[in-house]
Design a protein around this motif. Structure first.
Motif, mmCIF file in Angstrom:
data_model
loop_
_atom_site.group_PDB
_atom_site.id
_atom_site.type_symbol
_atom_site.label_atom_id
_atom_site.label_comp_id
_atom_site.label_asym_id
_atom_site.label_seq_id
_atom_site.Cartn_x
_atom_site.Cartn_y
_atom_site.Cartn_z
ATOM 1 N N MET A 27 -2.412 0.309 -4.176
ATOM 2 C CA MET A 27 -1.495 -0.816 -4.202
ATOM 3 C C MET A 27 -0.347 -0.525 -5.153
ATOM 4 S SD MET A 27 -1.333 -3.408 -2.488
ATOM 5 C CE MET A 27 -0.463 -4.589 -3.516
ATOM 6 N N HIS A 28 0.862 -0.682 -4.666
ATOM 7 C CA HIS A 28 2.037 -0.646 -5.538
ATOM 8 C C HIS A 28 2.377 -2.101 -5.780
ATOM 9 C CE1 HIS A 28 6.526 0.107 -6.177
ATOM 10 N NE2 HIS A 28 5.901 0.569 -7.227
ATOM 11 N N GLU A 29 2.132 -2.581 -7.005
ATOM 12 C CA GLU A 29 2.155 -4.025 -7.262
ATOM 13 C C GLU A 29 3.537 -4.581 -7.581
ATOM 14 O OE1 GLU A 29 -1.532 -5.182 -9.447
ATOM 15 O OE2 GLU A 29 -1.882 -5.314 -7.307
ATOM 16 N N LEU A 87 0.833 -1.188 0.000
ATOM 17 C CA LEU A 87 0.000 0.000 0.000
ATOM 18 C C LEU A 87 0.875 1.249 0.000
ATOM 19 C CD1 LEU A 87 -3.042 0.138 -0.014
ATOM 20 C CD2 LEU A 87 -2.983 0.450 2.457
ATOM 21 N N ARG A 88 0.649 2.132 -0.980
ATOM 22 C CA ARG A 88 1.413 3.379 -1.058
ATOM 23 C C ARG A 88 0.420 4.474 -1.380
ATOM 24 N NH1 ARG A 88 6.214 4.031 -5.493
ATOM 25 N NH2 ARG A 88 4.464 3.780 -6.884
ATOM 26 N N TRP A 89 0.328 5.466 -0.530
ATOM 27 C CA TRP A 89 -0.634 6.564 -0.682
ATOM 28 C C TRP A 89 -2.045 6.013 -0.939
ATOM 29 C CZ3 TRP A 89 3.556 7.502 -4.560
ATOM 30 C CH2 TRP A 89 4.674 8.056 -3.950
ATOM 31 N N PRO A 117 14.755 8.009 -12.736
ATOM 32 C CA PRO A 117 15.126 6.708 -13.295
ATOM 33 C C PRO A 117 15.074 5.577 -12.261
ATOM 34 C CG PRO A 117 17.023 8.191 -13.214
ATOM 35 C CD PRO A 117 15.831 9.009 -12.859
ATOM 36 N N HIS A 118 14.355 4.545 -12.579
ATOM 37 C CA HIS A 118 14.296 3.351 -11.727
ATOM 38 C C HIS A 118 13.654 2.213 -12.511
ATOM 39 C CE1 HIS A 118 10.086 4.677 -11.099
ATOM 40 N NE2 HIS A 118 9.825 3.446 -10.704
ATOM 41 N N LEU A 119 13.857 0.998 -12.012
ATOM 42 C CA LEU A 119 13.168 -0.151 -12.595
ATOM 43 C C LEU A 119 11.975 -0.485 -11.708
ATOM 44 C CD1 LEU A 119 12.931 -2.673 -14.471
ATOM 45 C CD2 LEU A 119 14.355 -3.871 -12.811
ATOM 46 N N HIS A 120 10.797 -0.540 -12.312
ATOM 47 C CA HIS A 120 9.617 -1.043 -11.596
ATOM 48 C C HIS A 120 9.507 -2.519 -11.974
ATOM 49 C CE1 HIS A 120 5.446 -1.240 -10.100
ATOM 50 N NE2 HIS A 120 5.266 -2.036 -11.137
ATOM 51 N N PHE A 121 9.630 -3.395 -10.981
ATOM 52 C CA PHE A 121 9.685 -4.830 -11.232
ATOM 53 C C PHE A 121 8.527 -5.541 -10.538
ATOM 54 C CE2 PHE A 121 11.445 -9.051 -9.828
ATOM 55 C CZ PHE A 121 11.482 -9.635 -11.085
ATOM 56 N N ILE A 166 8.184 -3.731 -6.926
ATOM 57 C CA ILE A 166 9.160 -2.946 -6.169
ATOM 58 C C ILE A 166 9.883 -2.027 -7.149
ATOM 59 C CG2 ILE A 166 9.546 -4.558 -4.257
ATOM 60 C CD1 ILE A 166 12.084 -5.475 -5.679
ATOM 61 N N ASP A 167 10.360 -0.902 -6.627
ATOM 62 C CA ASP A 167 11.123 0.033 -7.445
ATOM 63 C C ASP A 167 12.587 -0.086 -7.062
ATOM 64 O OD1 ASP A 167 8.787 0.872 -8.548
ATOM 65 O OD2 ASP A 167 8.638 2.711 -7.365
ATOM 66 N N ILE A 168 13.438 -0.281 -8.055
ATOM 67 C CA ILE A 168 14.872 -0.334 -7.817
ATOM 68 C C ILE A 168 15.486 0.899 -8.480
ATOM 69 C CG2 ILE A 168 17.000 -1.665 -8.117
ATOM 70 C CD1 ILE A 168 15.216 -4.187 -8.396
HETATM 71 ZN ZN LIG Z 1 6.891 1.016 -9.116
#
Ligand SMILES: [Zn+2]
Length: 332
Positions: free
Chosen positions: A231-233, A226-228, A310-314, A235-237
């Protein structure tokens, strides 16, 4: 625009002009904003009357959607005024002010958890949404600790009540408050049922048999869950633009292209009904139909789509459901 509104607006313009005119700054200090009154109460100060009207109507239609059969007694008046930029209201303030100005009675429900009143919501469905958001939050938290989450064991009850519109709570705030209380151990909170040792071992073993490569080097800037209030489905790297993205497992590319929100995105189908998603890429290095090996370079980190840097959403999807990728890539 009806004549009543027009006259009110004109009257205020004349008042402003004469006041201003008498001190000799008429040209410099011409009316530049609008005050919006609902039932005689100032609810907003805005630059543009059309935008204000749209926003006010949006709040009304949200209320009609949320409270079936609600009758809103509203008398909206727009006055032309002089305002500096600090006086301009935010959408959230406008919404709260309108709700307070309406003082409409509505049918709502009290939500009780183990006998404690936790919120007044528009409907039982909203209460069920609170429970489902809580379940998702705690099940993700449990997954991160290699635990199984059997559910919330609290007794939840609803009672129909009639209250003032301003007394009704918001779903997201209710969830936030309950998580805070539950984590701090204060009341009202929910009871979380966690799994036995045996079940934990089953989950941990399952994660061990699915072995994934780390898809990008970098630190985790946002966790699964849960983010704000949403659901943030995945992870962000966080990584620099152009850094390599690797396939997490052997598989076949089933999507490589633009996807709403994700920007340039790659989706790979693996065995055992597992899929992985790689979002916000700057460069896609594979095409649909390509067979890829675990650890193979498939794209470059970027910030395309709905991304602030910049990030990877995985994401890891097992049997159609997004699960927390963390234990699969970092705990093997
Ligand atoms: Zn993300």
């Amino acid at each position: 625009m009806n004549s009543k509104r027009g006259i009110s607006k004109l009257a205020k313009v004349i008042v402003c002009a004469s006041v201003v005119g008498s001190i000799g700054f008429y040209n410099l200090l011409a009316p530049n904003a609008y005050e919006v009154y609902v039932n005689g109460r100032a609810v907003a100060c805005v630059k543009d009357m059309n935008a204000a009207g749209t926003m006010v109507n949006k709040v009304y239609s949200e209320l009609v959607n949320r409270f079936k059969g609600i009758k809103i007694d509203k008398d909206t008046v727009y006055l032309s005024v002089i305002a500096n930029s600090e006086a301009i209201s935010s959408e959230e303030d406008i919404r709260n002010n309108i709700i307070n100005a309406l003082s409409t009675k509505v049918k709502a429900v009290e939500m009780r958890v183990d006998g404690n009143l936790v919120a007044i919501l528009a409907s039982k469905e909203e209460g069920q949404k609170v429970v489902s958001l809580l379940s998702t939050h705690y099940s993700n938290k449990a997954a991160q600790d290699n635990e199984k989450f059997p559910g919330i064991s609290s007794k939840i009850e609803y009672k129909e009540v009639e209250v003032n519109l301003s007394q009704v709570d918001v779903v997201e705030d209710t969830v936030k408050k309950l998580i805070e209380n539950t984590d701090k151990g204060t009341s009202p909170a929910v009871k979380i049922a966690y799994a036995s040792k045996d079940e934990k071992t089953v989950i941990a073993n399952r994660q061990k048999t699915i072995s994934m490569a780390v898809p990008s080097r970098g630190s985790i800037s946002s966790n699964f869950g849960l983010r704000w209030g949403r659901m943030h489905e995945g992870i962000d790297i966080a990584a620099n633009t152009g850094e390599p993205i690797y396939a997490a497992m052997d598989g076949k590319v089933i999507y490589s292209g633009w996807a709403s929100g994700y920007g340039k995105m790659i989706k790979i189908q693996h065995e055992d009904n597992i899929q992985t998603i790689y979002g916000h890429c700057s460069k896609l290095r594979v095409a649909v139909g390509d067979i890829v090996k675990k650890g193979q370079l498939i794209g470059d980190v970027g910030s395309t789509g709905n991304s602030t840097g910049p990030h990877l959403h995985f994401e890891v999807i097992i049997n159609g459901k997004a699960v927390n990728p963390y234990p699969y890539i970092y705990k093997n």
